[in-house]
Design a protein around this motif. Structure first.
Motif, PDB file in Angstrom:
ATOM      1  N   ALA A 230       0.837  -1.203   0.000  1.00 30.74           N
ATOM      2  CA  ALA A 230       0.000   0.000   0.000  1.00 30.74           C
ATOM      3  C   ALA A 230       0.870   1.249   0.000  1.00 30.74           C
ATOM      4  N   ALA A 231       1.939   1.251   0.814  1.00 24.81           N
ATOM      5  CA  ALA A 231       2.819   2.413   0.881  1.00 24.81           C
ATOM      6  C   ALA A 231       3.544   2.624  -0.438  1.00 24.81           C
ATOM      7  N   GLU A 232       4.000   1.548  -1.076  1.00 22.29           N
ATOM      8  CA  GLU A 232       4.726   1.694  -2.342  1.00 22.29           C
ATOM      9  C   GLU A 232       3.808   2.150  -3.471  1.00 22.29           C
ATOM     10  N   ILE A 233       2.546   1.752  -3.435  1.00 15.94           N
ATOM     11  CA  ILE A 233       1.603   2.167  -4.473  1.00 15.94           C
ATOM     12  C   ILE A 233       1.285   3.662  -4.347  1.00 15.94           C
ATOM     13  N   ILE A 234       1.074   4.122  -3.111  1.00 15.47           N
ATOM     14  CA  ILE A 234       0.645   5.506  -2.909  1.00 15.47           C
ATOM     15  C   ILE A 234       1.816   6.478  -2.948  1.00 15.47           C
ATOM     16  N   ALA A 235       2.915   6.117  -2.270  1.00 14.84           N
ATOM     17  CA  ALA A 235       4.058   7.027  -2.145  1.00 14.84           C
ATOM     18  C   ALA A 235       5.070   6.743  -3.239  1.00 14.84           C
ATOM     19  N   SER A 236       5.336   7.736  -4.071  1.00 15.45           N
ATOM     20  CA  SER A 236       6.265   7.557  -5.191  1.00 15.45           C
ATOM     21  C   SER A 236       7.351   8.621  -5.133  1.00 15.45           C
ATOM     22  N   SER A 237       8.600   8.161  -5.203  1.00 18.04           N
ATOM     23  CA  SER A 237       9.729   9.078  -5.200  1.00 18.04           C
ATOM     24  C   SER A 237      10.946   8.360  -5.764  1.00 18.04           C
ATOM     25  N   PRO A 238      11.785   9.061  -6.559  1.00 20.39           N
ATOM     26  CA  PRO A 238      13.003   8.422  -7.064  1.00 20.39           C
ATOM     27  C   PRO A 238      13.918   7.933  -5.943  1.00 20.39           C
ATOM     28  N   ASP A 239      13.867   8.613  -4.795  1.00 21.05           N
ATOM     29  CA  ASP A 239      14.731   8.218  -3.675  1.00 21.05           C
ATOM     30  C   ASP A 239      14.323   6.872  -3.075  1.00 21.05           C
ATOM     31  N   LEU A 240      13.078   6.472  -3.303  1.00 21.19           N
ATOM     32  CA  LEU A 240      12.584   5.222  -2.726  1.00 21.19           C
ATOM     33  C   LEU A 240      12.955   4.012  -3.579  1.00 21.19           C
ATOM     34  N   GLY A 241      13.359   4.234  -4.805  1.00 21.58           N
ATOM     35  CA  GLY A 241      13.643   3.112  -5.685  1.00 21.58           C
ATOM     36  C   GLY A 241      12.355   2.500  -6.218  1.00 21.58           C
ATOM     37  N   LEU A 242      12.496   1.521  -7.087  1.00 27.74           N
ATOM     38  CA  LEU A 242      11.344   0.863  -7.708  1.00 27.74           C
ATOM     39  C   LEU A 242      11.079  -0.465  -7.022  1.00 27.74           C
ATOM     40  N   GLY A 243       9.948  -0.546  -6.315  1.00 30.50           N
ATOM     41  CA  GLY A 243       9.521  -1.784  -5.680  1.00 30.50           C
ATOM     42  C   GLY A 243       8.338  -2.375  -6.419  1.00 30.50           C
ATOM     43  N   LEU A 244       7.820  -3.476  -5.891  1.00 33.28           N
ATOM     44  CA  LEU A 244       6.713  -4.162  -6.561  1.00 33.28           C
ATOM     45  C   LEU A 244       5.439  -3.319  -6.564  1.00 33.28           C
ATOM     46  N   GLY A 245       5.186  -2.607  -5.473  1.00 33.38           N
ATOM     47  CA  GLY A 245       4.002  -1.760  -5.420  1.00 33.38           C
ATOM     48  C   GLY A 245       4.064  -0.644  -6.449  1.00 33.38           C
ATOM     49  N   GLN A 246       5.244  -0.013  -6.554  1.00 33.36           N
ATOM     50  CA  GLN A 246       5.402   1.044  -7.544  1.00 33.36           C
ATOM     51  C   GLN A 246       5.354   0.492  -8.968  1.00 33.36           C
ATOM     52  N   LEU A 247       5.865  -0.735  -9.156  1.00 34.42           N
ATOM     53  CA  LEU A 247       5.761  -1.384 -10.464  1.00 34.42           C
ATOM     54  C   LEU A 247       4.297  -1.570 -10.857  1.00 34.42           C
ATOM     55  N   LEU A 248       3.474  -1.961  -9.898  1.00 38.00           N
ATOM     56  CA  LEU A 248       2.045  -2.114 -10.148  1.00 38.00           C
ATOM     57  C   LEU A 248       1.409  -0.785 -10.508  1.00 38.00           C
ATOM     58  N   GLU A 249       1.767   0.269  -9.772  1.00 37.64           N
ATOM     59  CA  GLU A 249       1.203   1.586 -10.035  1.00 37.64           C
ATOM     60  C   GLU A 249       1.674   2.143 -11.381  1.00 37.64           C
ATOM     61  N   ASN A 250       2.915   1.884 -11.734  1.00 38.55           N
ATOM     62  CA  ASN A 250       3.409   2.325 -13.045  1.00 38.55           C
ATOM     63  C   ASN A 250       2.649   1.640 -14.178  1.00 38.55           C
ATOM     64  N   GLY A 251       2.343   0.354 -14.001  1.00 33.44           N
ATOM     65  CA  GLY A 251       1.559  -0.351 -15.008  1.00 33.44           C
ATOM     66  C   GLY A 251       0.178   0.251 -15.167  1.00 33.44           C
ATOM     67  N   ARG A 252      -0.430   0.632 -14.055  1.00 30.51           N
ATOM     68  CA  ARG A 252      -1.757   1.269 -14.133  1.00 30.51           C
ATOM     69  C   ARG A 252      -1.679   2.618 -14.836  1.00 30.51           C
ATOM     70  N   ASN A 253      -0.688   3.427 -14.469  1.00 34.17           N
ATOM     71  CA  ASN A 253      -0.566   4.752 -15.075  1.00 34.17           C
ATOM     72  C   ASN A 253      -0.316   4.671 -16.584  1.00 34.17           C
ATOM     73  N   ASN A 254       0.410   3.635 -17.015  1.00 33.50           N
ATOM     74  CA  ASN A 254       0.738   3.483 -18.439  1.00 33.50           C
ATOM     75  C   ASN A 254      -0.252   2.601 -19.187  1.00 33.50           C
ATOM     76  N   SER A 255      -1.337   2.204 -18.511  1.00 28.77           N
ATOM     77  CA  SER A 255      -2.324   1.281 -19.110  1.00 28.77           C
ATOM     78  C   SER A 255      -1.641   0.037 -19.659  1.00 28.77           C
ATOM     79  N   ASP A 256      -0.649  -0.446 -18.928  1.00 25.60           N
ATOM     80  CA  ASP A 256       0.134  -1.622 -19.318  1.00 25.60           C
ATOM     81  C   ASP A 256      -0.384  -2.814 -18.525  1.00 25.60           C
ATOM     82  N   MET A 257      -1.405  -3.502 -19.066  1.00 32.09           N
ATOM     83  CA  MET A 257      -2.007  -4.601 -18.336  1.00 32.09           C
ATOM     84  C   MET A 257      -1.063  -5.785 -18.145  1.00 32.09           C
ATOM     85  N   PRO A 258      -0.207  -6.137 -19.136  1.00 34.27           N
ATOM     86  CA  PRO A 258       0.773  -7.188 -18.845  1.00 34.27           C
ATOM     87  C   PRO A 258       1.688  -6.822 -17.676  1.00 34.27           C
ATOM     88  N   GLY A 259       2.084  -5.546 -17.588  1.00 32.70           N
ATOM     89  CA  GLY A 259       2.902  -5.109 -16.458  1.00 32.70           C
ATOM     90  C   GLY A 259       2.149  -5.173 -15.142  1.00 32.70           C
TER      91      GLY A 259
END
Length: 296
Positions: A230-259
């Protein structure tokens, strides 16, 4: 006289045989499990279930029950896995989240264990803090993300704070439940043998409360992992690095359903792997040590 002695010897032999039979029933037969048996009983069933899910998934895609943009084919998700692997980012993304989750869980363990013992053993503390712990356990961990961001900023400290607030109540309540189920006979026997105070807690209370405590640990890890996602999906920052939650959120933002599907599968795989590698062996050891699980 000889007949009497013979009967006595016969009864003695019968009792000895009965005693040996009872001992054989109670004895735990330990042997090394053959590799073939492990494959058939432990590995084959989950692999079969995964294969069945993939087949059903492919059938739904082939039947075009929905648009491909909503339900991608398994091959498209596999292509996303291959791309991340070739770029060298797959393991990095997984490790970013796993390392945070494990460290946060260990911190929650260090805080929740003494807190649970304090609540379980001190009546005033239980009356004061017990209801609060139960309320915090029922509170969705995602609710802590906005205040944690405001208090601590977009950094790892915020992530760990959310994990602690989600996991500590579960671990503490699990230990409280385990302590409540300890037989008073054990406590009296311990006091008779001089096991009081910290000695009684370490040698009597904790071993007897271990099943409930372990259940609390499993639930605490589940809360840790969900809180982190939940924290990785909501909180996004380059300093935090790319985790699984942020990967999920990036897929949603890019309409990338395979991602999106890839991120969901990786989150699920990590949760299953932690349970199989850590908690399942611990649970089997606890059950076996109490004679509730016997290796044939």
């Amino acid at each position: 006289m000889a007949s009497t002695e013979t009967k006595a010897v016969s009864k003695s032999d019968d009792l000895a045989g009965l005693e040996a039979g009872l001992d054989a029933l109670d004895a735990v037969q330990v042997r090394r499990t053959p590799v073939r048996e492990v494959l058939v009983k432990k590995i084959l069933p989950p692999l079969t279930a995964v294969a069945l899910v993939v087949v059903v998934w492919q059938v739904l895609v082939a039947a075009k029950v929905t648009e491909e943009s909503s339900l991608p084919a398994p091959s498209a998700v596999w292509d996303s896995v291959s791309d991340m692997w070739l770029q060298g980012t797959l393991l990095e993304v997984v490790w970013t989240s796993v390392s945070r989750g494990l460290l946060g869980f260990l911190l929650a363990l260090a805080i929740g264990t003494p807190l649970g013992l304090l609540v379980a053993r001190v009546k005033f503390v239980r009356a004061a803090i017990g209801p609060i712990l139960s309320g915090l356990q029922s509170l969705p961990s995602v609710a802590w993300v906005p205040p944690a961001v405001i208090w601590l900023g977009l950094n790892n400290s915020m992530m760990y704070a959310v994990i602690l607030l989600g996991a500590v109540p579960s671990i503490a309540n699990g230990l409280v439940s385990g302590v409540d189920q300890v037989s008073p006979l054990y406590l009296r026997a311990g006091r008779t043998l001089g096991a009081t105070g910290l000695k009684g807690t370490w040698h009597i209370v904790m071993p007897a409360a271990l099943p409930g405590y372990l259940a609390g640990l499993k639930q605490g890890w589940a809360f840790s992992w969900r809180s982190l996602m939940a924290a990785e999906i909501i909180a996004s920052s380059p300093d935090l690095g790319l985790g699984l939650g942020q990967l999920l959120e990036n897929g949603r933002n890019n309409s990338d359903m395979p991602g999106v599907f890839l991120a969901i599968l990786l989150i699920l795989i990590v949760g299953i792997a932690i349970d199989l590698l850590i908690f399942s062996p611990l649970e089997r050891w606890v059950l076996r040590s109490r004679g509730l699980l016997v290796k044939n």
